[in-house]
Scaffold this motif. Sequence first.
Motif, PDB file in Angstrom:
ATOM      1  N   ASP A 460      44.531  65.433  22.237  1.00 61.05           N
ATOM      2  CA  ASP A 460      43.333  64.686  21.858  1.00 61.05           C
ATOM      3  C   ASP A 460      42.585  64.096  23.046  1.00 61.05           C
ATOM      4  N   VAL A 483      38.865  59.342  27.259  1.00 63.06           N
ATOM      5  CA  VAL A 483      37.831  59.947  26.408  1.00 63.06           C
ATOM      6  C   VAL A 483      38.532  60.892  25.443  1.00 63.06           C
ATOM      7  N   ARG A 485      38.690  63.627  22.085  1.00 69.30           N
ATOM      8  CA  ARG A 485      37.862  64.660  21.447  1.00 69.30           C
ATOM      9  C   ARG A 485      37.145  64.041  20.247  1.00 69.30           C
ATOM     10  N   GLU A 486      36.061  64.662  19.834  1.00 73.85           N
ATOM     11  CA  GLU A 486      35.142  64.039  18.874  1.00 73.85           C
ATOM     12  C   GLU A 486      35.794  63.648  17.557  1.00 73.85           C
ATOM     13  N   ASP A 487      36.695  64.458  17.030  1.00 75.35           N
ATOM     14  CA  ASP A 487      37.257  64.180  15.712  1.00 75.35           C
ATOM     15  C   ASP A 487      38.551  63.368  15.768  1.00 75.35           C
ATOM     16  N   GLU A 490      39.996  56.544  17.308  1.00 75.98           N
ATOM     17  CA  GLU A 490      40.493  55.546  18.241  1.00 75.98           C
ATOM     18  C   GLU A 490      41.301  54.489  17.479  1.00 75.98           C
ATOM     19  N   GLU A 519      33.491  56.338  25.935  1.00 76.69           N
ATOM     20  CA  GLU A 519      32.732  57.545  25.602  1.00 76.69           C
ATOM     21  C   GLU A 519      32.610  58.476  26.797  1.00 76.69           C
TER      22      GLU A 519
END
Length: 548
Positions: A460, A483, A485-487, A490, A519
């Motif tokens: 991730d 940072v 991955r988008e999916d 946190e 980000e």
Amino acid sequence: MELTPSGYVDTFARDNLPPADLWPDLEFTIDDVNYPDRLNAATTLIDDAVARFGPERLALFTPEGEEWTYGELLARSNQIARVITEDCGIVPGNRVLLRAPNTPWIIAAWLGVLKAGGVVVTTMAMLREKEVDSLLELTQPNLALVDHRFLDGFSGPAASRGVEIIPIGSDADNDLTVRSGQKAESFDNVVTAADDVALLCPTSGTTGAPKATMHFHRDILANADTFARHIVKVGPDDKCACSAPLAFTFGLGALVVFPLYFGAASLVVERATPLELAQYAHDSGVTILYTAPTAYRAIIKAGRADLLSDLRLGVSAGEHLPQATWEAVHEATGLKLIDGIGGTEMLHVFISAAGDDIKPGAVGKPVPGFRAVILDDDGNEAPDNTVGRLAVRGPLGCRYLNDERQRNYVVNGWNVTGDAFLRDDDGYFVYQARSDNMIISSGYNIGAPEVEIALNEHPDVVECAVVGKDDRERGALVTAFVVLREDAAEGKEKAREIQNFVKTQIAPYKYPREIRFVEALPRNPSGKLQHFKLRDALKAEAAPAVHA
């Protein structure tokens, strides 16, 4: 400096020394000390010690009540030397890796390997499989002596590289303790050259790739003839304790080299919290305690200054000793902590002060036998009260095993440590900061890039950066900016997952204590990561922290 003829059959160590023009300048200015061309450090440390102090003198003892005399330590180290030469075929110059916590048997093994003319590779017992494999590739050991409780994560890489393993501490027929008992208690030590490599000491790197420093037989004794003789002044009446493992040269000197050289005894503890170690030391009459500033702070904060009351000396090293910590210990106990800066590249401490020579807030002055200066950005000596790079010379110096980073550590003959210091008007050296990517947390040296490599293995994690955050308790906290991955979500659960993953990749003490999800990471126009901006963000607390 031209090397004397080697006593080794296996030439690996000499073949992989740095080129002569990349060696630091060596200066032998130790009063009344001359090392012969033929020297085996184990002969001096245990054979000669038995002759000088007697076989019945206490050498090693544990909190569990185990005691070894000098005579018993000599006998067992001789038996181990017989096992590895007669049964395993070790010849002078072969590498023998040690993987174990601090125990009397691993000290005997360390001596036994040197007696046999082997080159000791000291390693942390908690290293993970990838770290183990990297060290095996780097040092190419012929044999490994491994505590039976730490075979997991080692056997696989060792088998793949053809390294024979002998377990330590079990009741198996092939165990070192069992096999040693079947051997005679005498051994003719191999006649090695004083400048034959005796130790390969792994050190945490700032590039993520392991390094190993190379130290000669005479180097081992030089540290005793400098710091231990002139600053700590170890004597036969002393009992010593240290929180560091023998894989750290700080622990090796404090628990093995210095006590044996001067006829003292060592409390050998596998693992303990600062309070536990202080209690063990207090109960057993320890006179010299070596540990990190974080440990002294923990003892004082717990209201147990009484556990330090009977010490002759407290020695602090491994990380910067803040003046507030020094004053708190002195106020509570009357002890004047001995501060010091050293390093694996130099084996032990080379700047320090003791007693009335201590100047709170300063580390000290060069230990007799060493010189130190502050270098400016151009490599020239800087004037007093100017912050620059600490550089040192003495009877030993940095030699990396087959590593181009030798060029960065040795500059114009000086060992340049990676620390920013200034020298004040009184000639005392005052710590300012680390000048590289090393994080020193609770006395452990942790290379930030190594942690970043482990983090980036997590599925991730898109990218990350690791820096040290100032911390009153540990000196510094390993802090990761991550940072995802988008999916990936946190939060605390994800932070704990990543932390646990890192613990499976590298030694657990290196894992990031804080995860800060961001980000993006700051980079310059050429794309280079700007770690300094992350350090600034930590100071300003600009990013949310997730503790787990």
